[in-house]
Design an enzyme around this catalytic site. Structure first.
Site, short mmCIF file in Angstrom:
data_model
loop_
_atom_site.label_atom_id
_atom_site.label_comp_id
_atom_site.label_asym_id
_atom_site.label_seq_id
_atom_site.Cartn_x
_atom_site.Cartn_y
_atom_site.Cartn_z
N THR A 61 0.84 -1.19 0.00
CA THR A 61 0.00 0.00 0.00
C THR A 61 0.87 1.25 0.00
O THR A 61 2.09 1.16 -0.18
CB THR A 61 -1.03 -0.07 1.17
OG1 THR A 61 -1.92 1.04 1.04
CG2 THR A 61 -0.38 -0.03 2.53
N LYS A 65 3.82 1.35 -4.05
CA LYS A 65 3.41 0.50 -5.19
C LYS A 65 4.37 0.61 -6.38
O LYS A 65 4.56 -0.35 -7.11
CB LYS A 65 1.99 0.86 -5.60
CG LYS A 65 0.99 0.43 -4.55
CD LYS A 65 -0.42 0.71 -4.94
CE LYS A 65 -1.30 0.32 -3.76
NZ LYS A 65 -2.71 0.47 -3.99
N ASP A 101 -5.96 -3.66 -7.98
CA ASP A 101 -6.78 -2.48 -7.65
C ASP A 101 -7.85 -2.22 -8.72
O ASP A 101 -8.97 -1.82 -8.38
CB ASP A 101 -5.90 -1.23 -7.50
CG ASP A 101 -5.15 -1.21 -6.18
OD1 ASP A 101 -5.57 -1.91 -5.24
OD2 ASP A 101 -4.13 -0.48 -6.10
N GLY A 126 -5.62 12.42 -8.60
CA GLY A 126 -4.40 11.74 -8.16
C GLY A 126 -3.78 10.99 -9.33
O GLY A 126 -4.48 10.59 -10.28
N GLY A 128 -0.86 8.73 -8.57
CA GLY A 128 0.12 7.84 -7.94
C GLY A 128 -0.15 6.40 -8.33
O GLY A 128 -0.84 6.10 -9.33
N GLY A 239 -13.79 3.56 0.10
CA GLY A 239 -13.09 2.49 -0.60
C GLY A 239 -13.06 1.15 0.12
O GLY A 239 -12.26 0.28 -0.26
P1 NDP Z 1 0.87 7.42 -3.86
O1 NDP Z 1 1.72 7.89 -2.75
O2 NDP Z 1 1.46 6.62 -4.97
O3 NDP Z 1 0.18 8.71 -4.56
C1 NDP Z 1 -0.41 9.68 -3.77
C2 NDP Z 1 -1.24 10.62 -4.64
O4 NDP Z 1 -1.96 11.51 -3.78
C3 NDP Z 1 -0.40 11.49 -5.57
O5 NDP Z 1 -1.13 11.70 -6.76
C4 NDP Z 1 -0.29 12.79 -4.76
O6 NDP Z 1 -0.10 13.94 -5.55
C5 NDP Z 1 -1.66 12.85 -4.14
N1 NDP Z 1 -1.71 13.68 -2.93
C6 NDP Z 1 -1.12 13.42 -1.74
N2 NDP Z 1 -1.44 14.41 -0.85
C7 NDP Z 1 -2.22 15.30 -1.51
C8 NDP Z 1 -2.87 16.52 -1.15
N3 NDP Z 1 -2.77 17.02 0.09
N4 NDP Z 1 -3.63 17.16 -2.07
C9 NDP Z 1 -3.75 16.63 -3.33
N5 NDP Z 1 -3.17 15.49 -3.74
C10 NDP Z 1 -2.40 14.84 -2.84
O7 NDP Z 1 -0.36 6.64 -3.18
P2 NDP Z 1 -1.31 5.56 -3.85
O8 NDP Z 1 -1.65 6.06 -5.21
O9 NDP Z 1 -0.73 4.22 -3.71
O10 NDP Z 1 -2.60 5.60 -2.89
C11 NDP Z 1 -3.51 6.70 -2.92
C12 NDP Z 1 -4.65 6.45 -1.94
O11 NDP Z 1 -5.51 5.42 -2.38
C13 NDP Z 1 -4.16 6.05 -0.54
O12 NDP Z 1 -4.92 6.79 0.39
C14 NDP Z 1 -4.48 4.60 -0.45
O13 NDP Z 1 -4.73 4.21 0.89
C15 NDP Z 1 -5.75 4.52 -1.30
N6 NDP Z 1 -5.98 3.19 -1.85
C16 NDP Z 1 -7.09 2.49 -1.47
C17 NDP Z 1 -7.34 1.25 -2.00
C18 NDP Z 1 -8.55 0.51 -1.58
O14 NDP Z 1 -8.58 -0.69 -1.83
N7 NDP Z 1 -9.53 1.13 -1.02
C19 NDP Z 1 -6.43 0.62 -2.96
C20 NDP Z 1 -5.35 1.47 -3.33
C21 NDP Z 1 -5.12 2.68 -2.77
P3 NDP Z 1 1.39 14.45 -5.95
O15 NDP Z 1 1.80 13.64 -7.14
O16 NDP Z 1 1.18 15.89 -6.25
O17 NDP Z 1 2.27 14.23 -4.74
#
Ligand code: NDP
Length: 274
Positions: A61, A65, A101, A126, A128, A239
């Site tokens: 998580t 990833k 996912d 997002g 990520g 989620g």
């Molecule tokens: P990553 O760390 O890879 O990416 C984080 C993303 O969030 C980036 O796009 C980042 O933007 C953005 N971000 C972080 N803080 C902020 C903010 N304050 N304002 C705006 N954008 C922000 O994380 P993941 O992609 O792996 O996970 C994202 C979320 O999804 C997590 O909360 C995770 O728990 C959840 N998730 C839930 C799942 C489920 O099964 N329910 C499955 C997978 C994930 P930037 O590029 O600008 O830093």
């Protein structure tokens, strides 16, 4: 007992151990499943220690990833495409990586929540690992379009370029969404896990009958879902359902058995709770 874990930072909030314990009990599999907190600069070292301890498989998580993809010796086509791995399986002394996912969120939307994506205007917030992981599965549902928007705009542009051969996907910087409204808005950011800063997107992104989905889950409505309701979203979901559905796909990969998800939903969120 075969040993599994969810690795992340933070990871204390994860419900994955309860989900996999319930799957293991229901399917009669002999396995343990724990939480593994990895220092942000020591993902690979923490995975190595887990292997030395006899680990068989990991769910990965936030924020690891992309690193898990780099660490995997081989990957499924969908994980390779996403460049992100949420499931690692130990095979013949090497790591096989997959990404569950996408099927997880689509199954939750379509089967559990009755939200059809075909012909809809979808917005993903997002860019990520989670956003990359769901993109091809969302596009396979044939939405009218998928717009991807990220605080750091160039990352959204990269994702849009990567997936454009699978459907109508475009990137838009947060300010460029002023005046636009979407049928389905998916929060795939980690905002809200560690901070409570307001989202960088305009509050006008929700169509009047719009649906807001937050990949984050909690016992109370998430800050994103409260924000969505204040700005006109008609329906929301967090989620938890995606978590359970992607976990079932991981379990199938590890154990060769597909567990039923309905009973686990009822266990984690009994009727009447939020
Ligand atoms: P990553 O760390 O890879 O990416 C984080 C993303 O969030 C980036 O796009 C980042 O933007 C953005 N971000 C972080 N803080 C902020 C903010 N304050 N304002 C705006 N954008 C922000 O994380 P993941 O992609 O792996 O996970 C994202 C979320 O999804 C997590 O909360 C995770 O728990 C959840 N998730 C839930 C799942 C489920 O099964 N329910 C499955 C997978 C994930 P930037 O590029 O600008 O830093």
């Amino acid at each position: 007992m075969d040993k599994y874990a969810v690795i992340g930072n933070p990871v204390a909030h994860s419900k994955s151990p309860q989900i996999h314990a319930a799957f293991a009990h229901a399917t009669g599999q002999g396995m343990t499943y724990e939480r593994l907190l990895a220092p942000k600069d020591a993902f690979a070292a923490t995975v190595d220690a887990f292997v030395r301890d006899g680990g068989f498989g990991l769910n990965v998580t936030v924020p690891f990833k992309l690193e898990a993809h780099a660490l995997a010796d081989s990957c499924s086509a969908r994980a390779e495409l996403a460049g992100a791995v949420n499931t690692l399986k130990r095979e013949h002394g090497t790591w096989y990586g997959d990404n569950t996912d996408g099927p997880g969120i689509v199954r939750d939307l379509a089967h559990n929540l009755g939200v059809a994506l075909a012909g809809r205007e979808v917005l993903v917030l997002g860019a990520g690992g989670a956003a990359r992981g769901i993109m091809s599965a969302l596009l396979a549902e044939r939405p009218h379009s998928v717009t991807i928007s990220n605080r750091t705009a160039h990352k959204a542009a990269d994702v849009a370029r990567l997936f454009s051969r699978f459907g109508n996907v475009v990137a838009a910087a947060p300010p460029a969404l002023a005046g636009r409204a979407f049928d389905v808005v998916i929060n795939a950011t980690s905002a809200g896990l560690a901070d409570a800063a307001p989202p960088p997107w305009p509050g006008t992104i929700f169509a009047s009958a719009g649906f807001a989905y937050d990949m984050i889950y909690g016992d109370a409505p998430t800050s994103f879902l409260l924000w969505a309701l204040r700005h006109g979203a008609a329906r929301t979901a967090d989620g938890l359902g995606m978590l359970i559905e992607q976990a079932a796909e991981s379990f199938l990969l590890w154990r060769g058995v597909r567990p039923a998800t309905g009973p686990v939903f009822a266990l984690l969120r009994p009727a009447g709770s939020s």
